[in-house]
Design a protein around this motif. Structure first.
Motif, PDB file in Angstrom:
ATOM      1  N   ASP A  30     -27.824  26.630 -28.811  1.00 24.21           N
ATOM      2  CA  ASP A  30     -29.057  26.003 -28.317  1.00 24.21           C
ATOM      3  C   ASP A  30     -29.759  25.222 -29.418  1.00 24.21           C
ATOM      4  OD1 ASP A  30     -28.564  27.109 -25.822  1.00 24.21           O
ATOM      5  OD2 ASP A  30     -30.009  28.751 -26.068  1.00 24.21           O
ATOM      6  N   GLU A  31     -29.754  25.791 -30.601  1.00 25.05           N
ATOM      7  CA  GLU A  31     -30.387  25.112 -31.731  1.00 25.05           C
ATOM      8  C   GLU A  31     -29.613  23.851 -32.109  1.00 25.05           C
ATOM      9  OE1 GLU A  31     -32.108  26.468 -36.003  1.00 25.05           O
ATOM     10  OE2 GLU A  31     -32.047  27.960 -34.408  1.00 25.05           O
ATOM     11  N   ILE A  32     -28.281  23.920 -32.045  1.00 19.42           N
ATOM     12  CA  ILE A  32     -27.453  22.746 -32.315  1.00 19.42           C
ATOM     13  C   ILE A  32     -27.771  21.653 -31.305  1.00 19.42           C
ATOM     14  CG2 ILE A  32     -25.077  21.863 -32.213  1.00 19.42           C
ATOM     15  CD1 ILE A  32     -24.211  24.589 -33.442  1.00 19.42           C
ATOM     16  N   MET A  33     -27.887  22.015 -30.044  1.00 20.25           N
ATOM     17  CA  MET A  33     -28.173  21.037 -28.984  1.00 20.25           C
ATOM     18  C   MET A  33     -29.539  20.383 -29.220  1.00 20.25           C
ATOM     19  SD  MET A  33     -27.170  19.424 -26.308  1.00 20.25           S
ATOM     20  CE  MET A  33     -25.911  20.256 -25.383  1.00 20.25           C
ATOM     21  N   THR A  34     -30.532  21.176 -29.548  1.00 18.79           N
ATOM     22  CA  THR A  34     -31.871  20.643 -29.817  1.00 18.79           C
ATOM     23  C   THR A  34     -31.825  19.687 -31.007  1.00 18.79           C
ATOM     24  OG1 THR A  34     -32.921  22.621 -28.928  1.00 18.79           O
ATOM     25  CG2 THR A  34     -34.246  21.284 -30.437  1.00 18.79           C
ATOM     26  N   HIS A  35     -31.114  20.089 -32.054  1.00 16.21           N
ATOM     27  CA  HIS A  35     -31.014  19.244 -33.242  1.00 16.21           C
ATOM     28  C   HIS A  35     -30.275  17.943 -32.912  1.00 16.21           C
ATOM     29  CE1 HIS A  35     -31.220  18.238 -37.404  1.00 16.21           C
ATOM     30  NE2 HIS A  35     -29.904  18.290 -37.578  1.00 16.21           N
ATOM     31  N   TYR A  36     -29.220  18.047 -32.107  1.00 15.33           N
ATOM     32  CA  TYR A  36     -28.479  16.859 -31.692  1.00 15.33           C
ATOM     33  C   TYR A  36     -29.401  15.890 -30.952  1.00 15.33           C
ATOM     34  CZ  TYR A  36     -25.486  13.830 -28.925  1.00 15.33           C
ATOM     35  OH  TYR A  36     -24.919  12.729 -28.340  1.00 15.33           O
ATOM     36  N   GLU A  37     -30.182  16.395 -30.028  1.00 14.38           N
ATOM     37  CA  GLU A  37     -31.093  15.534 -29.263  1.00 14.38           C
ATOM     38  C   GLU A  37     -32.116  14.866 -30.172  1.00 14.38           C
ATOM     39  OE1 GLU A  37     -32.374  18.326 -26.278  1.00 14.38           O
ATOM     40  OE2 GLU A  37     -30.499  18.088 -25.148  1.00 14.38           O
ATOM     41  N   GLN A  38     -32.594  15.592 -31.187  1.00 12.91           N
ATOM     42  CA  GLN A  38     -33.530  14.999 -32.147  1.00 12.91           C
ATOM     43  C   GLN A  38     -32.860  13.883 -32.957  1.00 12.91           C
ATOM     44  OE1 GLN A  38     -34.622  18.526 -34.291  1.00 12.91           O
ATOM     45  NE2 GLN A  38     -36.265  19.067 -32.857  1.00 12.91           N
ATOM     46  N   LEU A  39     -31.619  14.128 -33.369  1.00 15.53           N
ATOM     47  CA  LEU A  39     -30.885  13.100 -34.117  1.00 15.53           C
ATOM     48  C   LEU A  39     -30.638  11.862 -33.260  1.00 15.53           C
ATOM     49  CD1 LEU A  39     -28.229  15.215 -36.070  1.00 15.53           C
ATOM     50  CD2 LEU A  39     -30.184  13.967 -37.040  1.00 15.53           C
ATOM     51  N   GLN A  40     -30.333  12.063 -31.987  1.00 12.92           N
ATOM     52  CA  GLN A  40     -30.103  10.937 -31.090  1.00 12.92           C
ATOM     53  C   GLN A  40     -31.364  10.069 -30.976  1.00 12.92           C
ATOM     54  OE1 GLN A  40     -26.793  10.442 -30.849  1.00 12.92           O
ATOM     55  NE2 GLN A  40     -26.962  10.068 -28.668  1.00 12.92           N
ATOM     56  N   ILE A  41     -32.509  10.718 -30.851  1.00  7.60           N
ATOM     57  CA  ILE A  41     -33.778   9.985 -30.758  1.00  7.60           C
ATOM     58  C   ILE A  41     -34.050   9.258 -32.080  1.00  7.60           C
ATOM     59  CG2 ILE A  41     -36.288  10.271 -30.629  1.00  7.60           C
ATOM     60  CD1 ILE A  41     -35.677  12.619 -28.614  1.00  7.60           C
ATOM     61  N   LYS A  42     -33.799   9.941 -33.178  1.00 11.63           N
ATOM     62  CA  LYS A  42     -34.116   9.401 -34.502  1.00 11.63           C
ATOM     63  C   LYS A  42     -33.219   8.227 -34.902  1.00 11.63           C
ATOM     64  CE  LYS A  42     -34.190  10.890 -39.342  1.00 11.63           C
ATOM     65  NZ  LYS A  42     -33.923  12.002 -40.241  1.00 11.63           N
ATOM     66  N   ASN A  43     -31.906   8.333 -34.655  1.00 14.06           N
ATOM     67  CA  ASN A  43     -31.030   7.312 -35.228  1.00 14.06           C
ATOM     68  C   ASN A  43     -29.998   6.718 -34.271  1.00 14.06           C
ATOM     69  OD1 ASN A  43     -28.964   9.195 -35.039  1.00 14.06           O
ATOM     70  ND2 ASN A  43     -28.953   9.686 -37.207  1.00 14.06           N
TER      71      ASN A  43
END
Length: 191
Positions: free
Chosen positions: A64-77
């Protein structure tokens, strides 16, 4: 979820992770977990049927934490949802979350215990498959579920082998990104 329940489960999970750094999964008892979590066996069994269920819950939290981090990275870059950058974000989200959980311990999901490896890989494979399914521009020539398993397994094996050889983490990360980029540019996908 009630904050007290969250706190109790967090303490139980932390105790298990700490114990798994010291001894094999099979030698850890529920009694030891409870002592290290400052809780009772009754409390443990309120939330978990056994140690395996506890380790699976830990792996699910990491996913779940990986998924959240992935979504943040997608928004960021990756606002344009570039397929190659999306896959690099998959790799970064996995490696950065692993670093949070396992750095400075001398252990990784590859070395901490076979049980952790089993559950963790199950959730990594699930994360990659779910993410691949959302990347609708991608059309692999092979069945998506099988290709996701291949991709997750290949990255997993590469990281594990690199760790066992003492290969530098940054070099491993860069090499994996290059491999993924080359795979995506190959004829395996219709981009």
């Amino acid at each position: 979820m009630d904050k007290r329940i969250e706190k109790t489960k967090h303490m139980i999970k932390s105790a298990m992770l700490n114990l798994m750094k010291k001894k094999s999964f099979n030698k850890i008892t529920v009694k030891e977990i409870c002592e290290n979590a400052f809780t009772s066996r009754i409390t443990f069994y309120t939330y978990y049927e056994n140690k395996n269920e506890l380790v699976e819950d830990i792996a699910a939290d990491i996913k779940d934490e990986i998924m959240t981090h992935y979504e943040q990275l997608q928004i960021k870059n990756n606002a344009s949802n570039n397929i190659i950058q999306a896959h690099i974000n998959i790799i970064d989200s996995i490696l950065e979350t692993e670093q949070k959980y396992f750095d400075n311990t001398g252990y990784t999901p590859h070395t901490i215990s076979p049980e952790m490896q089993l559950y963790y890989f199950k959730y990594i494979k699930q994360f990659v498959a779910e993410t691949e399914n959302r990347l609708v521009k991608i059309n692999p020539k092979y069945p998506e579920k099988l290709f996701s398993a291949f991709l997750a397994g290949g990255v997993w094996a590469y990281i594990g082998e690199a760790e066992s050889c003492g290969h530098p983490k940054q070099a491993t990360r860069d090499e994996i990104k290059n491999l993924i980029t080359e795979m995506l540019k190959s004829k395996l996908y219709d981009l």
